[in-house]
Design a protein around this motif. Sequence first.
Motif, short mmCIF file in Angstrom:
data_model
loop_
_atom_site.label_atom_id
_atom_site.label_comp_id
_atom_site.label_asym_id
_atom_site.label_seq_id
_atom_site.Cartn_x
_atom_site.Cartn_y
_atom_site.Cartn_z
N MET A 140 1.00 -1.34 0.00
CA MET A 140 -0.16 -0.03 0.00
C MET A 140 1.03 1.08 -0.04
SD MET A 140 -2.89 -1.53 -0.05
CE MET A 140 -4.12 -0.23 0.45
N PRO A 141 0.22 2.42 -0.40
CA PRO A 141 1.23 3.53 -0.24
C PRO A 141 1.51 3.87 0.98
CG PRO A 141 -0.74 4.04 -1.80
CD PRO A 141 -0.82 2.41 -1.05
N GLU A 142 2.65 4.45 1.29
CA GLU A 142 3.21 4.83 2.78
C GLU A 142 2.22 5.66 3.55
OE1 GLU A 142 6.51 5.86 0.83
OE2 GLU A 142 6.31 8.29 0.96
N ASP A 143 1.28 6.36 2.95
CA ASP A 143 0.41 7.33 3.62
C ASP A 143 -0.84 6.72 3.76
OD1 ASP A 143 0.17 7.88 1.38
OD2 ASP A 143 0.48 9.96 1.30
N TRP A 144 -1.09 5.67 3.67
CA TRP A 144 -2.32 4.72 3.69
C TRP A 144 -2.88 4.75 5.14
CZ3 TRP A 144 -5.27 4.04 -0.61
CH2 TRP A 144 -6.34 3.06 -0.38
N ASP A 145 -4.16 4.75 5.39
CA ASP A 145 -4.65 4.46 6.75
C ASP A 145 -5.40 3.18 6.61
OD1 ASP A 145 -4.28 6.69 7.87
OD2 ASP A 145 -6.02 7.89 7.25
N GLY A 146 -5.27 2.46 7.77
CA GLY A 146 -5.64 1.17 8.07
C GLY A 146 -4.89 -0.06 7.35
N GLN A 161 -7.71 7.02 -1.94
CA GLN A 161 -6.94 8.06 -1.56
C GLN A 161 -5.51 8.46 -2.48
OE1 GLN A 161 -5.37 6.67 2.29
NE2 GLN A 161 -7.28 5.78 2.81
#
Lengths: 167, 442
Positions: A140-146, A161
């Motif tokens: 996932m992208p490094e600033d992903w939530d969850g 996102q």
Amino acid sequence: MSDATGTVENAVEIQHGCPVQDSHGQRVLHASRDQYVSVIKALADEGYEMCVDLTGADYLAMPHRTIGFGIQPERFELVVNLLSLSQRKRIRLRVQVPADDVTMPTLFDIHPGTEAHERETFDMFGIVFIGHPDMTRILMPEDWDGHPLRKDYSQGAIPVQFKGAHS
Amino acid sequence: MTVISAGTAEGGQELLSRSELTAKELLREVGSVLRLSEAEAALLAEVETEAPEDQTMIINMGPQHPSTHGVLRLMLELQGETVLRCKPIIGYLHTGMEKTGEALTYMQGGTNVTRMDYLSPLNNELVFSMAVEKLLGIDGDIPERAVWMRMLLSELNRMSSHLLFLATNGMDLGAVSMMLYGWREREDVLRFFQKVTGLRMNHNFIRPGGVAADLPAGWRDDVLAILEGLPSRLEEYDILMTGQPIWRERLQGVGVITAQEAIALGATGPILRSTGVAWDLRRDMPYLHYDELEFDVIVGQYGDAYDRYSIRFNEIRESMRIVYQILERMPSGDFRIQNKKVTPPPRARIDESMEALIHHFKIFTEGFKVPEGEVYVAIESPRGEIGCYIVSDGSSNPYRMHVRAPSFVNIQTMPHMMRGGLVADAVAVISSVDPVLGEVDR
């Protein structure tokens, strides 16, 4: 689990202090979190020289499952598949990880090849591996939530996102 | 719109400059994580890794580089033309296939897994089906014809995958004519797949319980046409590449990895075999009927890119040998298990029987229920060990479906192979690892 082999009254085979379960003809060890690293180390010395796979599972939606062997089921489970090239054998470790302390020690010092697997398991389940040299997201992208493979992370309900996009 | 918080601040995935690294991270990135003895480590440390920061440069290779086989991004630290550190950054093709797998029934699951390693889709379907069959407890009851058909398709798929490797390996190193030849040969195999399964790729043909349909009329001649046309062409490629000095110069001694490193990093398939470890699940942990066939496990010696090329080249010949034996032994009979639980009724029955129609409808809408349990099944794909871990909670969807993708693990060997080499050799290394980004990112 449905298999009734795990009752404590039956003679349970023990290997490295862990109960052994037969899951469809495959050898499964149920290790506790404290035993985890030492069992993997002992197995590596015994000839299980390759860690082929390390992944997790979130049992949030299976609250009434039983494992047997007197083991308390927890929300998360870590699954490690080891392979012995010399003896042509496989063994699987299952470790319960409680929801209020989602951490595990890293296997990086024993099997450096688990590096990517541990990052993936962290990314997908949020299990933090203590001592891992680079505990970042991998898919996932490094600033992903969850953590997407958790059972309370619903499908299709998450807005897409993008970095730097106005929402 | 939901407001998304400013991120989880778990750290970047990029290769950082040396001053921002912890010691352990640096050790990992320069490839010293393998617990080698000091003497061995000293041999590996010929390259000066303590380069001053103003003499090095961190560059991106990919994710849109033509020789990275998809969307693989490599961050390289260079001193002049020498690669000091390398970090593969993946995830650009991540589509959450393991999560999707939890929403699809076991019947539909094949359509999902077949898209992971899109160069050997039939191997993906095979491992998924075998895992489901093991959970159902029907893995011993699959009809003989289905088992041999699975082996036939899996070996032809190995050939098509390796032929495409020859094509891309040639293209990456400047032998552009090989690219055209490789694609052409692969197309012959795909044309056969289209005739059998209806699709060139993403077949969803191998399903829990057997295969979707019987082999079409004239299949034997089609396979023989492929097998008879290929040897003379493989000889041409041998002349075109194997014996050619430029080709050897580009590959020999490039991207060397030792057996100890390969095992520690979990590398399987041609990468492990190139180091001299004769490990092939078809021979060492036989599945289907591979134990009844005669074939050789091709093993290298030096662990370099040339060995990996030769191994794949010769594995095409071994697969052809296997396919000849399969042609001889292909039995007649059912192509899927006659177990009403997992197999829909035949089309003709639907016209005459109401129950058959209901049964057919239910099996395709609800799917079939799989008993509780968990299982890990592994087979040898063209790229190494592909494994499928399924947890069932007794419903008709997998509770958890995980695929151990060989490319995902094999990509970890790249920093070790590239270290100390030239940037130009980085391309040869990527090519020789032969990653499929579809299964790396899943």
